[in-house]
Design a protein around this motif. Structure first.
Motif, short mmCIF file in Angstrom:
data_model
loop_
_atom_site.label_atom_id
_atom_site.label_comp_id
_atom_site.label_asym_id
_atom_site.label_seq_id
_atom_site.Cartn_x
_atom_site.Cartn_y
_atom_site.Cartn_z
N ALA A 216 0.81 -1.22 0.00
CA ALA A 216 0.00 0.00 0.00
C ALA A 216 0.84 1.26 0.00
N CYS A 217 2.07 1.19 0.53
CA CYS A 217 2.85 2.41 0.76
C CYS A 217 4.32 2.19 0.44
N CYS A 218 4.66 2.22 -0.84
CA CYS A 218 6.04 2.17 -1.29
C CYS A 218 6.10 2.85 -2.64
N GLY A 219 7.28 2.98 -3.20
CA GLY A 219 7.42 3.66 -4.48
C GLY A 219 6.50 3.15 -5.57
N PRO A 220 6.51 1.83 -5.85
CA PRO A 220 5.66 1.30 -6.91
C PRO A 220 4.16 1.48 -6.68
N ALA A 224 -0.74 3.06 -8.57
CA ALA A 224 -2.02 2.51 -8.13
C ALA A 224 -2.78 3.53 -7.28
N MET A 225 -2.05 4.26 -6.45
CA MET A 225 -2.66 5.28 -5.60
C MET A 225 -3.27 6.39 -6.46
N TYR A 226 -2.55 6.76 -7.51
CA TYR A 226 -3.04 7.79 -8.43
C TYR A 226 -4.35 7.34 -9.09
N LYS A 227 -4.38 6.12 -9.60
CA LYS A 227 -5.59 5.59 -10.23
C LYS A 227 -6.75 5.55 -9.24
N PHE A 283 -0.02 9.46 0.59
CA PHE A 283 1.15 8.61 0.84
C PHE A 283 1.75 8.93 2.20
N VAL A 284 1.93 10.22 2.50
CA VAL A 284 2.51 10.63 3.77
C VAL A 284 1.63 10.20 4.94
N ASP A 285 0.32 10.25 4.77
CA ASP A 285 -0.59 9.77 5.82
C ASP A 285 -0.33 8.30 6.14
N LEU A 286 -0.21 7.48 5.09
CA LEU A 286 0.03 6.05 5.29
C LEU A 286 1.42 5.79 5.87
N VAL A 317 6.18 17.90 2.11
CA VAL A 317 4.81 17.42 2.34
C VAL A 317 4.66 16.93 3.77
N MET A 318 5.70 16.28 4.30
CA MET A 318 5.64 15.75 5.66
C MET A 318 5.52 16.84 6.70
#
Length: 367
Positions: A216-220, A224-227, A283-286, A317-318
């Motif tokens: 759920a939370c890595c570079g790749p 998927a997060m964008y979609k 992403f930063v939240d996760l 962002v953080m």
């Protein structure tokens, strides 16, 4: 940063340190003493294409051939590797399938050196944390909390995966023992309605039931997060970027996917794309949530260390409205405790090589 008192010995030894990668291997021959305040003397540096060699042994023999019989031939070697290491046995490197597992002690005998240590790459980072780092240049605090000099330390860093590790103070030593972890493969535990929808989306997207926090939370995961956010947040897509994403799947072109993920980060940081900016915040939240879970598990009063290029890239962002901090401390009854955990962002981008050097320095000191 908290560092042990320097040793009094000024004797230096030739030492080989390295970062053995699936694509390239960076090797550096240095003169090193046990004094932490003495900078090493660089004898030689080279980058070799890992795949060109049939084994790590052949790679090292080739590199050291020019130094055989000279005063610069290494006495010790410390090498970071992107693979599990057990009792100084280097296990399989995924991107180098033709390399067989290797025993560091046996290779040391073949090379004619006193000690060769294989270190998991995240373990190398743990030794890097113990090296002489400079606040402001090599690291910054995301909060101003005092580091417990005897307390456990934890490490977390999103990259190709979500690396984790921890350090525990050895009461019989001035130094910390570094331990790797596969904590990134814990279950992804959503907290908000949006995160629950994200979990369901990832199950469909990857066609698997188990979703780890790493998935759920890595570079790749950025693509998927964008979609997902385009679908559920009704965000306006950046046309060119969406077209690139629609042309590929998450598995059929890894290099192209990496470039797309970089574009998402760059456009998000510059606020050139609202969807990309939303991705980075999500992403930063996760990431903050995962770091908070790790802090509860390790009770890391010695600090939690955020590692890797992605952590550095997302600094703005953080810290915006304390976004990372708010996700980190959002743990109900443990919120008060987590507010006291020092959070350190490592800005040194070559921490692995620094760690290999620090491991070798401690090895010299122990002799």
């Amino acid at each position: 940063m908290d560092t042990p008192q320097p040793a009094t010995s000024k004797e230096s030894y030739p030492v080989l340190i390295g970062d053995i990668g699936g694509t390239n291997s960076r090797l550096c021959l240095i003169k090193l003493s046990s004094n932490i305040d003495t900078s090493p003397e660089v004898i030689d540096k080279k980058t070799l294409v890992s795949f060109d060699y049939e084994s790590v042994e052949k790679l090292l023999v080739t590199y050291l051939a020019d130094f055989k019989g000279t005063e610069n031939y290494p006495v010790y070697a410390a090498l970071g590797v992107p693979a599990p290491v057990s009792n100084n046995h280097l296990l399989q490197i995924v991107n180098l399938p033709h390399w067989k597992p290797s025993n560091g002690d046996e290779i040391a005998k073949i090379l004619g050196i006193k000690k060769l240590a294989f270190l998991n790459d995240f373990v190398c980072n743990g030794y890097g944390i113990q090296s002489k780092l400079e606040e402001g240049k090599d690291y910054i605090f995301l909060n101003k909390k005092k580091i417990d000099p005897e307390g456990p330390k934890a490490m977390i860093g999103p990259g190709t995966g979500l690396g984790m590790g921890y350090l525990v103070k050895n009461p019989l030593s001035n130094y910390y023992q570094v331990r790797p972890s596969e904590g990134g493969h814990q279950d992804f535990a959503p907290k908000t309605d949006l995160e629950f929808k994200y979990l369901k989306y990832l199950r469909r997207h990857y066609n698997v039931n188990h979703i780890s926090i790493e998935r759920a939370c890595c570079g790749p995961a950025l693509t998927a997060m964008y979609k997902f956010l385009l679908l559920h947040e009704k965000l306006e897509a950046e046309p060119t970027l969406k077209e690139k994403i629609d042309e590929i799947t998450d598995t059929n072109n890894a290099e192209q996917l990496v470039e797309i993920n970089k574009e998402i980060v760059q456009k998000g940081l510059k606020s050139e794309c609202k969807a990309c900016r939303k991705v980075l915040k999500f992403f930063v939240d996760l990431f903050g949530n995962a770091a908070g879970n790790l802090a509860i598990f390790t009770l890391c009063s010695g600090g939690i260390y955020l590692l890797g290029g992605m952590s550095v890239a997302l600094e703005s962002v953080m810290i915006e409205k304390d976004r990372f901090m708010n996700a980190f401390i959002d743990k109900g009854r443990f919120t008060k405790m987590l507010k006291e955990i020092p959070i350190i962002l490592i800005k040194e981008t070559d921490l692995g090589m620094r760690g290999a050097q620090e491991y070798a320095r401690q090895l010299i000191e122990s002799q």
